[in-house]
Motif scaffolding. Structure first.
Motif, PDB file in Angstrom:
ATOM      1  N   THR A  56       0.831  -1.209   0.000  1.00 21.51           N
ATOM      2  CA  THR A  56       0.000   0.000   0.000  1.00 21.51           C
ATOM      3  C   THR A  56       0.865   1.258   0.000  1.00 21.51           C
ATOM      4  OG1 THR A  56      -1.752  -1.183   1.150  1.00 21.51           O
ATOM      5  CG2 THR A  56      -1.786   1.220   1.342  1.00 21.51           C
ATOM      6  N   THR A  57       1.903   1.255   0.816  1.00 25.47           N
ATOM      7  CA  THR A  57       2.798   2.422   0.895  1.00 25.47           C
ATOM      8  C   THR A  57       3.400   2.716  -0.480  1.00 25.47           C
ATOM      9  OG1 THR A  57       3.331   1.719   3.144  1.00 25.47           O
ATOM     10  CG2 THR A  57       4.820   3.320   2.130  1.00 25.47           C
ATOM     11  N   THR A  58       3.865   1.668  -1.142  1.00 25.42           N
ATOM     12  CA  THR A  58       4.509   1.832  -2.448  1.00 25.42           C
ATOM     13  C   THR A  58       3.485   2.248  -3.502  1.00 25.42           C
ATOM     14  OG1 THR A  58       6.075   0.130  -1.776  1.00 25.42           O
ATOM     15  CG2 THR A  58       5.998   0.649  -4.124  1.00 25.42           C
TER      16      THR A  58
ATOM     17  N   GLN B   6       2.673   5.906  -3.224  1.00 24.42           N
ATOM     18  CA  GLN B   6       3.746   6.781  -3.732  1.00 24.42           C
ATOM     19  C   GLN B   6       3.752   6.791  -5.266  1.00 24.42           C
ATOM     20  OE1 GLN B   6       7.555   6.341  -1.784  1.00 24.42           O
ATOM     21  NE2 GLN B   6       8.576   7.669  -3.286  1.00 24.42           N
ATOM     22  N   LEU B   7       3.541   5.628  -5.875  1.00 19.27           N
ATOM     23  CA  LEU B   7       3.496   5.572  -7.348  1.00 19.27           C
ATOM     24  C   LEU B   7       2.315   6.384  -7.878  1.00 19.27           C
ATOM     25  CD1 LEU B   7       4.304   1.808  -8.049  1.00 19.27           C
ATOM     26  CD2 LEU B   7       5.707   3.765  -8.742  1.00 19.27           C
ATOM     27  N   LYS B   8       1.202   6.250  -7.188  1.00 19.17           N
ATOM     28  CA  LYS B   8       0.000   7.002  -7.612  1.00 19.17           C
ATOM     29  C   LYS B   8       0.277   8.511  -7.568  1.00 19.17           C
ATOM     30  CE  LYS B   8      -4.418   8.376  -5.675  1.00 19.17           C
ATOM     31  NZ  LYS B   8      -5.160   8.657  -6.857  1.00 19.17           N
ATOM     32  N   ASP B   9       0.895   8.952  -6.466  1.00 19.17           N
ATOM     33  CA  ASP B   9       1.166  10.395  -6.323  1.00 19.17           C
ATOM     34  C   ASP B   9       2.174  10.870  -7.364  1.00 19.17           C
ATOM     35  OD1 ASP B   9      -0.550  10.433  -4.241  1.00 19.17           O
ATOM     36  OD2 ASP B   9       0.980  10.403  -2.675  1.00 19.17           O
ATOM     37  N   GLN B  10       3.165  10.004  -7.626  1.00 20.40           N
ATOM     38  CA  GLN B  10       4.228  10.406  -8.552  1.00 20.40           C
ATOM     39  C   GLN B  10       3.762  10.431 -10.005  1.00 20.40           C
ATOM     40  OE1 GLN B  10       7.682   8.800  -6.797  1.00 20.40           O
ATOM     41  NE2 GLN B  10       8.851   8.832  -8.698  1.00 20.40           N
TER      42      GLN B  10
ATOM     43  N   GLU C 245      14.331   4.085  -3.146  1.00 23.32           N
ATOM     44  CA  GLU C 245      15.073   3.048  -3.887  1.00 23.32           C
ATOM     45  C   GLU C 245      14.115   1.980  -4.436  1.00 23.32           C
ATOM     46  OE1 GLU C 245      19.451   3.251  -1.721  1.00 23.32           O
ATOM     47  OE2 GLU C 245      17.860   2.107  -0.755  1.00 23.32           O
ATOM     48  N   ILE C 246      13.088   1.677  -3.656  1.00 20.95           N
ATOM     49  CA  ILE C 246      12.092   0.695  -4.136  1.00 20.95           C
ATOM     50  C   ILE C 246      11.378   1.260  -5.378  1.00 20.95           C
ATOM     51  CG2 ILE C 246       9.940  -0.517  -3.521  1.00 20.95           C
ATOM     52  CD1 ILE C 246      11.032  -0.453  -0.565  1.00 20.95           C
TER      53      ILE C 246
END
Ligand SMILES: Nc1ncnc2c1ncn2[C@@H]1O[C@H](COP(=O)(O)OP(=O)(O)OP(=O)(O)O)[C@@H](O)[C@H]1O
Ligand SMILES: O=C(O)[C@H](O)[C@@H](O)[C@H](O)[C@H](O)CO
Length: 181
Positions: A15-17, A20-24, A170-171
């Motif tokens: 979920t965290t990742t 972040q991808l969604k926001d980016q 990094e992920i």
């Protein structure tokens, strides 16, 4: 337009990742946990591992989502534990029959399994146990159920990222490298 499934055991950071991808990238984001039937959530809360039968309707729903994004050529991130090779096959085929072939084009599909050590996961689960339905006692069964792809030939669309000693950025960078390939 990539369709990314972020998989892995509980608390590995799906979920965290995904957020972040969604926001980016401003991609759509589907939180797989929201598609579990209530009976599955109740089992997980009670510390009872899900069975293949429990997961089947949930995987079928997520297959429909994945297929819709692929056919409309839109990007999306889907969080889904996708612990077994068979589950990943269901996500792609929409069938639990192992003989059914994948009919959708998998060239934009990236199933990325995040991994981490048991100690790290255990600590995270204890820290969030009052704010999340997942019973920390299920970590062992999640790790036992996790089946990483034997090789890239068997599951060419599946990738593994070991998140230990990796910052969140990094992920994200590793995911960017995977989808650029
Ligand atoms: N790379 C990281 N470093 C440190 N803490 C992290 C990292 N990734 C996630 N966490 C923390 O670990 C916990 C679990 O993360 P997250 O909810 O993203 O995992 P998940 O795989 O979606 O879990 P679940 O499938 O059980 O819902 C959260 O409290 C989150 O803040
Ligand atoms: O396949 C499963 O056993 C489930 O999907 C779990 O992985 C949980 O849903 C998740 O970890 C809790 O958020």
């Amino acid at each position: 337009m990539p369709v990314i499934v972020l998989g892995g055991v509980t608390a590995v950071g799906k979920t965290t990742t995904a957020k972040q991808l969604k926001d980016q990238y401003n991609w759509d984001y589907i939180e797989g946990d929201q598609y579990h039937p209530m009976s599955n959530i109740a089992k997980m809360q009670a510390g009872i591992p899900l069975t293949d039968e429990d997961r089947l309707p949930w995987l079928m729903l997520l297959h429909e989502k994945l297929k819709n994004y692929l056919t409309t050529n839109q990007s999306c991130i889907i969080t889904c534990s996708a612990l077994k090779s068979h589950y990943r096959q269901i996500l792609l085929t929409g069938s639990s029959d192992p003989n059914v072939k994948v009919k959708i084009s998998t060239e934009s599909v990236y199933i990325i399994i995040l991994t981490s050590s048991k100690d790290i996961l255990h600590d995270r689960l204890l820290q969030r146990q009052n704010s999340h339905f997942m019973n920390p006692s299920l970590l062992d069964s999640q790790l036992q159920t996790l089946q990483l792809p034997a090789n890239q030939t068997d599951e060419p669309y599946t990738y593994i990222i070991n998140c230990d000693n990796h910052s969140q950025n990094e992920i994200i960078n590793e995911i960017q490298q995977i989808i650029k390939q």
